[in-house]
Design an enzyme around this catalytic site. Structure first.
Site, short mmCIF file in Angstrom:
data_model
loop_
_atom_site.label_atom_id
_atom_site.label_comp_id
_atom_site.label_asym_id
_atom_site.label_seq_id
_atom_site.Cartn_x
_atom_site.Cartn_y
_atom_site.Cartn_z
N CYS A 160 0.86 -1.18 0.00
CA CYS A 160 0.00 0.00 0.00
C CYS A 160 0.90 1.23 0.00
O CYS A 160 2.09 1.13 -0.28
CB CYS A 160 -0.95 0.00 1.20
N THR A 161 0.36 2.39 0.31
CA THR A 161 1.13 3.63 0.21
C THR A 161 2.27 3.70 1.21
O THR A 161 3.43 3.90 0.84
CB THR A 161 0.21 4.85 0.41
#
Length: 355
Positions: free
Chosen positions: A200-201
């Site tokens: 994810c980020t």
């Protein structure tokens, strides 16, 4: 007693931020740990961070902390001292430093107590969020990216995946993380014998997703340490080839950090190569979409001719039109269904299962 929230208008705060001359650094961090009294913890930390002139967004819950902030460079050491001493679990916590940054990412400090630091919808008393997958550093990520027995799983939303992702990564198509978790289990059911790499980020979603996959019987589960932000930093520092292509969407004024030179998305209005997100300028819409410079000029920053026409009406008429639909059209609207219906974008073909 000090005021523990902002009382100044957004317009004035933004003007103040833009007028600052001291450089700022954009930082994100998270940590899963137990906070017995989230409100007291929040209030204590708010006072200290405000003294360091920190701006940004911080969520606090009994399960931990999640933050995206900017810090004046001349206050950075003081900020770290405050954070590292706020709780033993936060001592020397990893800070994800933005890759592309002009320091103008936030203009107000907002700290909120929530039920969870990331909304996961998990209501299972047997779920153990501490039982997470194995961390992967950048060199390990690259090695696994070339392994045919490994599946990379993107645990971000559709608008994030659209502008950038790891090569051949599986998209879990949903508007929310809580919807993605059970979908990921179903989509990966036939890949249980493979290595599963979640990302994810900044790491907060994929860490919990890795625990969720282990909870559902998957064995070889990994997640990218520090998410895309830390992967890109490590890869560039070590001169490694980038396996992530495109742009990393971020939740602040920048709306994205360039990771590779590849532009893999297209303008939602004309189809030109473009990966720049914006919000529709119509106050009654604010749809998040991709718009090229040509269409930005043509539609004056709006997502459609309907919104452009509405934006040019007298304010009272605009308010009358918006009346009754405000709850469904919040600022920073990210609904995939709304995007497709407003701009007539067909739903992408998505694999039902991981191969």
């Amino acid at each position: 007693m000090p005021v523990l929230h902002n009382r100044i208008s957004n317009e004035e705060l933004k003007a103040r931020m833009l007028a600052e001359t001291e450089p700022r650094t954009t930082v994100s961090f998270y940590k899963y740990f137990t906070i017995d009294d989230p409100k007291a913890f929040r209030d204590r930390l708010y006072i200290q961070l405000e003294q360091c002139k920190v701006l940004g967004r911080i969520y606090i819950a009994t399960e931990g902390i999640n933050a995206q902030i900017s810090v004046p460079n001349n206050q950075f050491d003081a900020f770290k001292a405050v954070l590292f001493s706020a709780h033993p679990a936060l001592d020397q916590i990893r800070l994800n430093i933005a890759l592309e940054d002009d320091g103008k990412s936030f203009w107000v400090l907002r700290m909120k107590v929530r039920e969870r630091i990331v909304a996961d919808g998990i209501d299972d008393p047997t779920f153990n969020p501490a039982n997470v997958g194995q961390y992967l550093k950048a060199d390990q990520v690259n090695a696994m990216a070339d392994d045919p027995d490994t599946v990379f799983v993107d645990m971000r939303n559709h608008y994030e995946y659209e502008v950038g992702h790891f090569e051949n990564a599986l998209e879990v198509p949903s508007d929310t993380f809580r919807e993605q978790l059970p979908m990921a289990v179903e989509m990966l059911d036939e890949a249980r014998d493979k290595n599963i790499v979640m990302y994810c980020t900044g790491g907060i979603r994929c860490e919990k997703a890795s625990a969720y996959m282990l909870h559902h019987g998957f064995k070889n589960v990994y997640h990218v340490e520090g998410g895309i932000i830390e992967y890109a930093r490590q890869a560039k520092a070590q001169g490694l080839p980038l396996k992530f292509i495109g742009k990393n969407f971020v939740f602040d004024e920048r709306m994205g950090e360039r990771i590779s030179d590849d532009v893999i998305a297209h303008c939602h209005q004309c189809g030109a190569s473009c990966d720049s997100h914006t919000n529709c300028r119509n106050e009654g819409c604010h749809l998040l979409f991709i718009q090229c410079p040509t269409c930005a000029a043509k539609y004056e920053g709006c997502c459609s001719t309907q919104c452009l026409d509405e934006m040019k009406l007298p304010l009272e008429e605009q308010r009358a039109i918006r009346s009754g639909r405000e709850n469904g059209m919040k600022i920073f609207n990210k609904s995939k269904g709304l995007l497709q219906s407003t701009l007539h974008i067909p739903a992408p073909e998505v694999k039902d299962k991981a191969e």
